[in-house]
Write an enzyme that holds these catalytic residues in place. Structure first.
Site, PDB file in Angstrom:
ATOM      1  CG  HIS A   1      -1.883  -5.282 -12.749  1.00  0.00           C
ATOM      2  ND1 HIS A   1      -2.159  -5.068 -11.410  1.00  0.00           N
ATOM      3  CD2 HIS A   1      -1.615  -6.616 -12.826  1.00  0.00           C
ATOM      4  CE1 HIS A   1      -2.085  -6.193 -10.737  1.00  0.00           C
ATOM      5  NE2 HIS A   1      -1.774  -7.146 -11.557  1.00  0.00           N
ATOM      6  CD  GLU A   2       0.191   1.959 -13.047  1.00  0.00           C
ATOM      7  OE1 GLU A   2      -0.494   2.303 -12.084  1.00  0.00           O
ATOM      8  OE2 GLU A   2       1.367   2.321 -13.231  1.00  0.00           O
TER       9      GLU A   2
ATOM     10  CG  HIS B   1       3.970  -2.664  -7.342  1.00  0.00           C
ATOM     11  ND1 HIS B   1       3.642  -2.331  -8.633  1.00  0.00           N
ATOM     12  CD2 HIS B   1       4.534  -3.908  -7.390  1.00  0.00           C
ATOM     13  CE1 HIS B   1       4.013  -3.316  -9.433  1.00  0.00           C
ATOM     14  NE2 HIS B   1       4.558  -4.277  -8.696  1.00  0.00           N
ATOM     15  CG  HIS B   2      -1.632  -3.193  -4.281  1.00  0.00           C
ATOM     16  ND1 HIS B   2      -1.596  -1.997  -4.986  1.00  0.00           N
ATOM     17  CD2 HIS B   2      -1.874  -2.860  -2.995  1.00  0.00           C
ATOM     18  CE1 HIS B   2      -1.847  -0.989  -4.157  1.00  0.00           C
ATOM     19  NE2 HIS B   2      -2.012  -1.468  -2.944  1.00  0.00           N
TER      20      HIS B   2
ATOM     21  CD  GLU C   1      -2.988   0.801  -0.031  1.00  0.00           C
ATOM     22  OE1 GLU C   1      -2.989  -0.281  -0.670  1.00  0.00           O
ATOM     23  OE2 GLU C   1      -3.689   1.774  -0.357  1.00  0.00           O
TER      24      GLU C   1
ATOM     25  CG  ASP D   1       6.393  -6.289 -10.721  1.00  0.00           C
ATOM     26  OD1 ASP D   1       6.443  -5.843 -11.888  1.00  0.00           O
ATOM     27  OD2 ASP D   1       5.346  -6.310 -10.046  1.00  0.00           O
TER      28      ASP D   1
HETATM   29  C1  LIG Z   1      -4.783   3.272  -9.432  1.00  0.00           C
HETATM   30  C2  LIG Z   1      -3.635   2.550  -8.742  1.00  0.00           C
HETATM   31  O1  LIG Z   1      -2.637   3.484  -8.400  1.00  0.00           O
HETATM   32  C3  LIG Z   1      -2.998   1.566  -9.703  1.00  0.00           C
HETATM   33  O2  LIG Z   1      -3.999   0.672 -10.148  1.00  0.00           O
HETATM   34  C4  LIG Z   1      -1.853   0.733  -9.064  1.00  0.00           C
HETATM   35  C5  LIG Z   1      -2.302  -0.097  -7.892  1.00  0.00           C
HETATM   36  N1  LIG Z   1      -1.443  -1.247  -7.654  1.00  0.00           N
HETATM   37  C6  LIG Z   1      -0.771  -1.852  -8.657  1.00  0.00           C
HETATM   38  N2  LIG Z   1      -0.177  -3.055  -8.480  1.00  0.00           N
HETATM   39  C7  LIG Z   1       0.425  -3.684  -9.495  1.00  0.00           C
HETATM   40  N3  LIG Z   1       1.001  -4.902  -9.279  1.00  0.00           N
HETATM   41  N4  LIG Z   1       0.465  -3.152 -10.708  1.00  0.00           N
HETATM   42  C8  LIG Z   1      -0.076  -1.974 -11.006  1.00  0.00           C
HETATM   43  O3  LIG Z   1      -0.001  -1.512 -12.161  1.00  0.00           O
HETATM   44  C9  LIG Z   1      -0.724  -1.247  -9.938  1.00  0.00           C
HETATM   45  N5  LIG Z   1      -1.275  -0.051 -10.128  1.00  0.00           N
END
Ligand SMILES: C[C@H](O)[C@H](O)[C@H]1CNC2=NC(N)=NC(=O)C2=N1
Length: 97
Positions: free
Chosen positions: A77-78, A59-60, A55, A86
């Site tokens: 994901h972006e 980056h999750h 948090e 990562d």
């Molecule tokens: C809107 C928010 O900041 C984004 O969706 C963040 C949240 N956590 C995320 N986590 C991961 N693993 N990839 C992301 O691209 C990502 N983007």
């Protein structure tokens, strides 16, 4: 802006993680590792500590927990692939085991 790891930059960042048991996922630009703890509380406590960093860094992980086992997938994901974030989160996970 988060950038996808290039062929030149990914080696030094990922090789140490491969040595710790992380693996590429076939068909995805993502890494995975399964962590096994002593019990459920240890597993969930580790997830909680990791979640605070995830948090903080926005980056999750993609992860699942079954009893004392946590399976983690890291990708960005972006950029639809691996980024330095990562590797950073994976290093933090290793440090908190
Ligand atoms: C809107 C928010 O900041 C984004 O969706 C963040 C949240 N956590 C995320 N986590 C991961 N693993 N990839 C992301 O691209 C990502 N983007």
């Amino acid at each position: 802006m988060t950038e996808r790891l290039s062929d030149e930059t990914r080696g030094p960042l990922l090789d140490p993680l491969f040595k710790c048991g992380w693996q590429m996922i076939e068909g995805r630009d993502a890494i995975t590792k399964t962590f096994v703890f002593e019990n459920f509380v240890d597993a969930f406590g580790w997830m909680t500590r990791v979640a605070i960093w995830a948090e903080k860094w926005n980056h999750h992980p993609e992860w699942s927990n079954v009893y004392k086992t946590v399976t983690v997938v890291l990708t960005t994901h972006e950029v639809d692939g691996l980024s330095a974030l990562d590797a950073k989160l994976a290093r933090k996970m290793e440090a908190m085991v």
